[in-house]
Design an enzyme around this catalytic site. Sequence first.
Site, short mmCIF file in Angstrom:
data_model
loop_
_atom_site.label_atom_id
_atom_site.label_comp_id
_atom_site.label_asym_id
_atom_site.label_seq_id
_atom_site.Cartn_x
_atom_site.Cartn_y
_atom_site.Cartn_z
CE LYS A 1 -1.54 1.57 4.12
NZ LYS A 1 -1.26 2.98 4.44
CG ASN A 2 2.38 2.77 3.52
OD1 ASN A 2 1.22 3.11 3.28
ND2 ASN A 2 2.82 2.57 4.75
NE ARG B 1 -0.10 13.53 8.12
CZ ARG B 1 0.97 13.59 7.40
NH1 ARG B 1 1.30 12.60 6.60
NH2 ARG B 1 1.75 14.65 7.49
NE ARG C 1 -7.21 4.71 6.04
CZ ARG C 1 -6.76 5.89 6.43
NH1 ARG C 1 -7.16 6.39 7.58
NH2 ARG C 1 -5.94 6.58 5.69
CB ILE D 1 8.54 6.88 14.13
CG1 ILE D 1 9.69 5.91 13.92
CG2 ILE D 1 8.21 7.68 12.84
CD1 ILE D 1 10.96 6.49 13.37
CG ASP E 1 3.78 1.75 9.56
OD1 ASP E 1 3.46 2.64 10.37
OD2 ASP E 1 3.99 1.98 8.35
CB CYS F 1 -3.20 11.70 12.28
SG CYS F 1 -2.74 10.02 12.01
NE ARG G 1 1.50 10.90 10.28
CZ ARG G 1 0.87 9.95 9.61
NH1 ARG G 1 -0.24 9.45 10.09
NH2 ARG G 1 1.35 9.48 8.48
N PRO G 2 3.19 16.69 11.21
CG PRO G 2 5.28 17.37 12.05
CD PRO G 2 4.18 16.35 12.25
CB ILE G 3 3.40 18.53 5.78
CG1 ILE G 3 2.50 19.77 5.84
CG2 ILE G 3 2.57 17.26 5.85
CD1 ILE G 3 1.64 19.92 4.58
CG ASP G 4 8.15 20.66 9.70
OD1 ASP G 4 7.48 19.61 9.82
OD2 ASP G 4 9.26 20.79 10.22
CG LEU G 5 11.01 17.92 7.89
CD1 LEU G 5 11.27 16.51 8.42
CD2 LEU G 5 12.32 18.72 7.91
C1 EPZ Z 1 4.81 7.12 6.24
O1 EPZ Z 1 4.11 8.25 6.76
C2 EPZ Z 1 3.83 5.98 6.20
N1 EPZ Z 1 2.70 6.33 5.36
C3 EPZ Z 1 3.36 5.63 7.62
O2 EPZ Z 1 2.54 4.47 7.53
C4 EPZ Z 1 4.58 5.31 8.49
O3 EPZ Z 1 4.16 5.09 9.81
C5 EPZ Z 1 5.57 6.46 8.44
O4 EPZ Z 1 5.92 6.77 7.06
C6 EPZ Z 1 6.86 6.18 9.19
O5 EPZ Z 1 7.47 5.04 8.67
C7 EPZ Z 1 2.74 6.13 4.05
O6 EPZ Z 1 3.74 5.71 3.49
C8 EPZ Z 1 1.52 6.41 3.27
P1 EPZ Z 1 7.03 10.51 8.11
P2 EPZ Z 1 4.77 9.71 6.68
O7 EPZ Z 1 6.89 11.81 7.44
O8 EPZ Z 1 5.66 9.77 5.50
C9 EPZ Z 1 8.01 13.68 11.51
C10 EPZ Z 1 0.66 3.14 8.00
O9 EPZ Z 1 0.23 2.64 9.07
N2 EPZ Z 1 7.82 14.67 10.45
O10 EPZ Z 1 8.15 9.63 7.67
O11 EPZ Z 1 3.68 10.68 6.79
C11 EPZ Z 1 6.73 12.94 11.86
O12 EPZ Z 1 5.95 13.64 12.79
C12 EPZ Z 1 1.17 4.56 7.95
O13 EPZ Z 1 0.67 2.52 6.91
C13 EPZ Z 1 8.19 16.00 10.69
O14 EPZ Z 1 8.66 16.35 11.76
O15 EPZ Z 1 5.64 9.72 7.99
C14 EPZ Z 1 7.26 11.64 12.39
O16 EPZ Z 1 7.67 11.80 13.72
C15 EPZ Z 1 0.86 5.33 9.17
N3 EPZ Z 1 8.00 16.90 9.68
C16 EPZ Z 1 8.49 11.38 11.54
O17 EPZ Z 1 8.85 12.66 10.99
C17 EPZ Z 1 7.51 16.55 8.46
O18 EPZ Z 1 7.37 17.42 7.58
C18 EPZ Z 1 8.29 10.41 10.41
O19 EPZ Z 1 7.11 10.74 9.67
C19 EPZ Z 1 7.15 15.22 8.23
C20 EPZ Z 1 7.33 14.29 9.24
#
Ligand code: EPZ
Length: 421
Positions: free
Chosen positions: A22-23, A93, A400, A330, A308, A117, A122-126
């Site tokens: 899925k991911n 998301r 999902r 994480i 996960d 969530c 779940r920030p998207i600043d990066l």
């Molecule tokens: C992906 O989410 C996966 N989703 C998640 O799977 C998975 O848990 C996660 O990666 C971690 O492995 C998909 O692939 C669709 P991240 P993603 O950005 O990319 C912080 C599932 O159950 N962060 O790697 O959204 C964040 O808060 C799902 O299938 C920032 O600080 O996760 C977290 O602590 C749930 N700023 C860490 O980074 C940002 O801009 C990792 O999050 C983005 C993230």
Amino acid sequence: MDYFLINGGNRLRGPVRVSGSKNAVLPIMAASILTDGDTILRGVPDLADIRHMALLLAKLGVSVERHDDGSLHLRVEDERNCHAEYDLVRKMRASVCVMGPLLARRRQAQVAMPGGCAIGDRPIDLHVLGLTTLGADSELVGGDLVLRGKKLRGGEVFLGGPFGSTVLGTANVMMAATLAEGTTMIESAACEPELIDLANYLNACGARITGHGTPRVVVEGVKSLHGCEYTVIPDRIEAGTLMVAAAITNGELRLGNCRIDHLMAVVDRLRAIGVMVERDRDEVVVTSARRLEPITITTQPYPGFPTDLQAQFMALLSLADGNSIVTEKIFPDRFLHVAELNRMGARLRKEGPTVIIEGVKKLVGAPVMASDLRASAALVLAGLIAKGQTKVSRVYHLDRGYERFDEKLNAVGADIRRLSE
Ligand code: EPZ
């Protein structure tokens, strides 16, 4: 709303085929926005999240069709709409990964901020940092993030955050950089297999990406991308969940379509618990010993132990012979399953980002509530071994991300009935 009634206690035995990831599929579907021509994806699981992404892409002018052989056919037909609306983004998301492709190809992306969530902030600043480094302007308008960039230029992007890199952030920057002018270097890129798959798909469409799967990814921009035919990798999280199903029921499962090389940290922990995991030709055989050893687990970015699978392992460690410790690095608040597992007789105590698990002799069936995708999987796993009947409500969370999970488990000996409230 569907729920599961699970009669626990059956040993699971036999062959199970792992579905496509899925991911991996979700960002690859979004990446089709970048291309001219047809994309044909094989090995795409039939899941609520995939249908959701198809709906979002349809609104963005991409035709998405599932053919009888299970393949997904995508083709961009209308490039006028660049707006991913809140109603769609808040339900999934991963919708945010249309941002990079829209910006690069259509020069504008308007994407609703995803908001909160069940698994924490779940920030998207990066993501935004990366895309603005490539030359986009960003502003927040009525809860939407609007990015504009007449001409994206390659640059040096650092994607390390307080909890490591970002998977979908790396995907967004990688996708946008494929059509930028010049070379982009992504430092502290996420290394997850799903990103290798995305890069392999993009390269098959004519992109020039190297270093994917390492913390330094280099993307040389090209003028255009064409379509291609591509088979996605197996779902390592579904595979890990099935491994726990074998372990918790003291059974023996033979997993087909399983990439054990994507699961080394998981296999390491299973072996430490006393579970046997062996390759047998193109299958992976998981056999449980009677006694489960207590262990410690710390979730980490790939190749570390995946967040996960944290909830599912907590269900398993509830039955270990002693105390285990699980630390979540994480998503430090990803523990909604703890209280539900305790309702089934587990002894879990949360202390900050850590849970201490006192092993018990048995779990007992109870009505429990799924809160997110992986937490629901953990409750189903606990139900498989609990004494008596377990009712898991809100299994739409499970649907999902796990393709026909109840049917797959029933085929190897589980007793799960899907009913509607
Ligand atoms: C992906 O989410 C996966 N989703 C998640 O799977 C998975 O848990 C996660 O990666 C971690 O492995 C998909 O692939 C669709 P991240 P993603 O950005 O990319 C912080 C599932 O159950 N962060 O790697 O959204 C964040 O808060 C799902 O299938 C920032 O600080 O996760 C977290 O602590 C749930 N700023 C860490 O980074 C940002 O801009 C990792 O999050 C983005 C993230």
